[in-house]
Design an enzyme around this catalytic site. Sequence first.
Site, PDB file in Angstrom:
ATOM      1  N   SER A   1       2.209   9.630  -8.008  1.00 45.75           N
ATOM      2  CA  SER A   1       2.979  10.389  -9.010  1.00 45.75           C
ATOM      3  C   SER A   1       2.506  10.094 -10.433  1.00 45.75           C
ATOM      4  CB  SER A   1       4.478  10.124  -8.859  1.00 45.75           C
ATOM      5  OG  SER A   1       4.747   8.756  -8.779  1.00 45.75           O
TER       6      SER A   1
ATOM      7  N   HIS B   1       5.511   8.473  -0.118  1.00 48.95           N
ATOM      8  CA  HIS B   1       5.719   7.968  -1.488  1.00 48.95           C
ATOM      9  C   HIS B   1       7.228   7.950  -1.743  1.00 48.95           C
ATOM     10  CE1 HIS B   1       4.677   6.963  -5.513  1.00 48.95           C
ATOM     11  NE2 HIS B   1       4.187   8.102  -5.968  1.00 48.95           N
TER      12      HIS B   1
ATOM     13  N   HIS C   1       2.443  -1.060   1.871  1.00 55.44           N
ATOM     14  CA  HIS C   1       2.157  -0.641   0.494  1.00 55.44           C
ATOM     15  C   HIS C   1       0.654  -0.572   0.279  1.00 55.44           C
ATOM     16  CE1 HIS C   1       2.351  -0.393  -3.894  1.00 55.44           C
ATOM     17  NE2 HIS C   1       3.584   0.029  -3.690  1.00 55.44           N
TER      18      HIS C   1
ATOM     19  N   ARG D   1      10.902  -5.422  -6.330  1.00 60.87           N
ATOM     20  CA  ARG D   1      11.960  -4.427  -6.535  1.00 60.87           C
ATOM     21  C   ARG D   1      12.916  -4.446  -5.340  1.00 60.87           C
ATOM     22  NH1 ARG D   1       8.130   0.697  -7.408  1.00 60.87           N
ATOM     23  NH2 ARG D   1       7.317  -0.231  -5.481  1.00 60.87           N
TER      24      ARG D   1
ATOM     25  N   ASP E   1      11.703   1.034  -1.357  1.00 61.34           N
ATOM     26  CA  ASP E   1      12.524   2.046  -0.694  1.00 61.34           C
ATOM     27  C   ASP E   1      13.309   1.499   0.494  1.00 61.34           C
ATOM     28  OD1 ASP E   1      11.778   4.062  -2.438  1.00 61.34           O
ATOM     29  OD2 ASP E   1       9.944   4.472  -1.319  1.00 61.34           O
TER      30      ASP E   1
HETATM   31  C1  ACO Z   1       7.669   4.085  -3.990  1.00 65.84           C
HETATM   32  C2  ACO Z   1       6.651   4.098  -2.924  1.00 65.84           C
HETATM   33  O1  ACO Z   1       5.894   5.015  -2.820  1.00 65.84           O
HETATM   34  S1  ACO Z   1       6.509   2.725  -1.941  1.00 65.84           S
HETATM   35  C3  ACO Z   1       5.822   3.361  -0.407  1.00 65.84           C
HETATM   36  C4  ACO Z   1       6.817   4.190   0.333  1.00 65.84           C
HETATM   37  N1  ACO Z   1       6.267   4.673   1.647  1.00 65.84           N
HETATM   38  C5  ACO Z   1       6.674   4.144   2.816  1.00 65.84           C
HETATM   39  O2  ACO Z   1       7.459   3.207   2.878  1.00 65.84           O
HETATM   40  C6  ACO Z   1       6.118   4.810   4.077  1.00 65.84           C
HETATM   41  C7  ACO Z   1       5.656   3.756   5.102  1.00 65.84           C
HETATM   42  N2  ACO Z   1       4.442   3.082   4.632  1.00 65.84           N
HETATM   43  C8  ACO Z   1       3.223   3.694   4.697  1.00 65.84           C
HETATM   44  O3  ACO Z   1       3.058   4.800   5.213  1.00 65.84           O
HETATM   45  C9  ACO Z   1       2.028   2.968   4.110  1.00 65.84           C
HETATM   46  O4  ACO Z   1       2.243   1.565   4.166  1.00 65.84           O
HETATM   47  C10 ACO Z   1       1.737   3.372   2.634  1.00 65.84           C
HETATM   48  C11 ACO Z   1       1.581   4.903   2.530  1.00 65.84           C
HETATM   49  C12 ACO Z   1       2.844   2.934   1.710  1.00 65.84           C
HETATM   50  C13 ACO Z   1       0.422   2.722   2.204  1.00 65.84           C
HETATM   51  O5  ACO Z   1      -0.604   3.312   2.946  1.00 65.84           O
HETATM   52  P1  ACO Z   1      -2.013   2.600   3.128  1.00 65.84           P
HETATM   53  O6  ACO Z   1      -2.481   2.057   1.817  1.00 65.84           O
HETATM   54  O7  ACO Z   1      -2.900   3.546   3.840  1.00 65.84           O
HETATM   55  O8  ACO Z   1      -1.631   1.348   4.053  1.00 65.84           O
HETATM   56  P2  ACO Z   1      -2.607   0.522   4.997  1.00 65.84           P
HETATM   57  O9  ACO Z   1      -3.974   0.401   4.426  1.00 65.84           O
HETATM   58  O10 ACO Z   1      -1.862  -0.731   5.314  1.00 65.84           O
HETATM   59  O11 ACO Z   1      -2.681   1.460   6.294  1.00 65.84           O
HETATM   60  C14 ACO Z   1      -3.460   1.080   7.416  1.00 65.84           C
HETATM   61  C15 ACO Z   1      -2.856   1.679   8.693  1.00 65.84           C
HETATM   62  O12 ACO Z   1      -1.554   1.112   8.876  1.00 65.84           O
HETATM   63  C16 ACO Z   1      -0.591   2.144   8.997  1.00 65.84           C
HETATM   64  N3  ACO Z   1       0.654   1.732   8.377  1.00 65.84           N
HETATM   65  C17 ACO Z   1       0.849   1.330   7.105  1.00 65.84           C
HETATM   66  N4  ACO Z   1       2.168   1.128   6.881  1.00 65.84           N
HETATM   67  C18 ACO Z   1       2.809   1.420   8.049  1.00 65.84           C
HETATM   68  C19 ACO Z   1       4.160   1.449   8.434  1.00 65.84           C
HETATM   69  N5  ACO Z   1       5.155   1.148   7.588  1.00 65.84           N
HETATM   70  N6  ACO Z   1       4.456   1.803   9.706  1.00 65.84           N
HETATM   71  C20 ACO Z   1       3.481   2.132  10.576  1.00 65.84           C
HETATM   72  N7  ACO Z   1       2.179   2.151  10.240  1.00 65.84           N
HETATM   73  C21 ACO Z   1       1.847   1.789   8.994  1.00 65.84           C
HETATM   74  C22 ACO Z   1      -1.196   3.301   8.232  1.00 65.84           C
HETATM   75  O13 ACO Z   1      -0.588   4.536   8.590  1.00 65.84           O
HETATM   76  C23 ACO Z   1      -2.649   3.195   8.594  1.00 65.84           C
HETATM   77  O14 ACO Z   1      -2.803   3.717   9.886  1.00 65.84           O
HETATM   78  P3  ACO Z   1      -4.135   4.572  10.283  1.00 65.84           P
HETATM   79  O15 ACO Z   1      -5.254   3.591  10.211  1.00 65.84           O
HETATM   80  O16 ACO Z   1      -3.827   5.053  11.667  1.00 65.84           O
HETATM   81  O17 ACO Z   1      -4.260   5.660   9.273  1.00 65.84           O
HETATM   82  O1  OAA Z   2       2.596   1.915  -6.339  1.00 66.31           O
HETATM   83  C1  OAA Z   2       2.525   2.657  -5.357  1.00 66.31           C
HETATM   84  O2  OAA Z   2       1.463   2.942  -4.780  1.00 66.31           O
HETATM   85  C2  OAA Z   2       3.752   3.261  -4.780  1.00 66.31           C
HETATM   86  C3  OAA Z   2       4.988   2.672  -5.384  1.00 66.31           C
HETATM   87  O3  OAA Z   2       5.463   1.652  -4.941  1.00 66.31           O
HETATM   88  C4  OAA Z   2       5.524   3.317  -6.572  1.00 66.31           C
HETATM   89  O4  OAA Z   2       4.928   4.255  -7.084  1.00 66.31           O
HETATM   90  O5  OAA Z   2       6.584   2.890  -7.055  1.00 66.31           O
END
Ligand code: ACO
Ligand code: OAA
Length: 426
Positions: A274, A304, A350, A359, A405
């Site tokens: 974002s 996100h 993350h 947080r 979250d």
């Molecule tokens: C405010 C925010 O935006 S904070 C983030 C909020 N999002 C979530 O909580 C959703 C759940 N978490 C996720 O999907 C991921 O951890 C993300 C999007 C936050 C980060 O993604 P990435 O940087 O790609 O994480 P990472 O390098 O650890 O991913 C490696 C693998 O682990 C998986 N993985 C990562 N987190 C999770 C999870 N919580 N549950 C299951 N699988 C996961 C990824 O999908 C990826 O799988 P793939 O190789 O089959 O594609």
């Molecule tokens: O930093 C990130 O990649 C996602 C996140 O936790 C935020 O935007 O607050």
Amino acid sequence: MSALRTFSSTFVKASRQPAFRFAAARSYASQVKSLKERVAELIPEKQEEVKTFKKEYGNHVLGEVTIDQAYGGMRGVKGLVYEGSVLDAEEGIRFRGLTIPDCQKALPSAIEGGEPLPEALFWLLVTGEVPTAEQTKALSEDWAARGNLPKFVEDMLDNCPKTLHPMSQFSLALNALQHDSKFANAYSNGIHKSKYWDPVFEDSMDMIAKLPKIAARIYQNVYHNGATHGDLEQDKDYSYNFSKLLGFADNKEFVELMRLYLVIHSDHEGGNASAHTTHLVGSTLSDPYLSYAAGLNALAGPLHGLANQEVLRWTLQLKDNVGIDASDDDIKKYLWDTLNGGRVVPGFGHAVLRKTDPRYMAQREFALKHLPEDPLFNLVSRLYHIIPGVLTEHGKTKNPWPNVDAHSGVLLQYYGLKEQDYYTVL
Ligand SMILES: CC(=O)SCCNC(=O)CCNC(=O)[C@H](O)C(C)(C)COP(=O)(O)OP(=O)(O)OC[C@H]1O[C@@H](n2cnc3c(N)ncnc32)[C@H](O)[C@@H]1OP(=O)(O)O
Ligand SMILES: O=C([O-])CC(=O)C(=O)O
């Protein structure tokens, strides 16, 4: 960064006073240096600093980029300048050098010993300085005074179907506010580029000020048949006013939660989807409304910001399926079903963090203080002890720990804001 930390800490003692202790109905805005005046002073200094820095280091190499990083959406590539906040993989976010606990100590609050005010955090982000209580109060007044919406934006929101997701309505409203952009107007009148900052600042302030009315109208339209709860109060802070429009002004704890909530969600370095989108779109000289709306569209993705609603949905489904007092083994089975179904466990993992998100911890501390016996909080606490082990065993995610979250929904549920599809708007 350490220089900034030392610099900021000299302000800590002086500024840690309730900004709203002064009851007399008089305007502070006319008596203290405004944020805009301070920004105007800082801009020439900052421009000089960047010029000198680029002259000396402009040819230095920042790093190399791998094929994996190119396929991974530039993940981990050091390629953006961002000054507001820095995200450390182990320690989490620092706003201009201050951690969340530092901010809780240093920034002015509305009540003695209470949560920091987002107005103060905004001042810190923009200037690198901790504001005084008076400066914070003046900013609250400024935002309250700018908070009204054009009628056509209200009408537009009132005409949205209730089934249109709150984030889509939010984005629509921001795009529509562009109608009144001072920057777009100044640009079409041929403003000199050295003066861009002024209408951009004005648009940004107007836009932030209008967010509570937009967000509250969406909430009331979608969930409460357009109910109203009075108007913005000119001598109250931003979070109080927002809580009031949502219908929660009488609950002092909810208002405090909102102050903390807006502070911890304010900024997370420049590389998240974002923030990056907002800056990217802004670099084309799209005005702040269009740029911010673009950022909101990125935030509305389930990996996100939308994870906020997904976490609560997932947790409530878990509760319904295995019960709030389920055994660890039942919870683990439910987790494996999620993972084996090719879904993520929302609220965990993350892109940058490799430890529990501070947080998350700030919200956990809030819950321990205000709702230690709440059954849903207790379930969330248990998940904190179970999920990282299962994700580690699953072996994919680089970070098995909870992000921001994973905790927000349980607090909002406790205070009666139960409509999870709305959470990302907050
Ligand atoms: C405010 C925010 O935006 S904070 C983030 C909020 N999002 C979530 O909580 C959703 C759940 N978490 C996720 O999907 C991921 O951890 C993300 C999007 C936050 C980060 O993604 P990435 O940087 O790609 O994480 P990472 O390098 O650890 O991913 C490696 C693998 O682990 C998986 N993985 C990562 N987190 C999770 C999870 N919580 N549950 C299951 N699988 C996961 C990824 O999908 C990826 O799988 P793939 O190789 O089959 O594609
Ligand atoms: O930093 C990130 O990649 C996602 C996140 O936790 C935020 O935007 O607050």
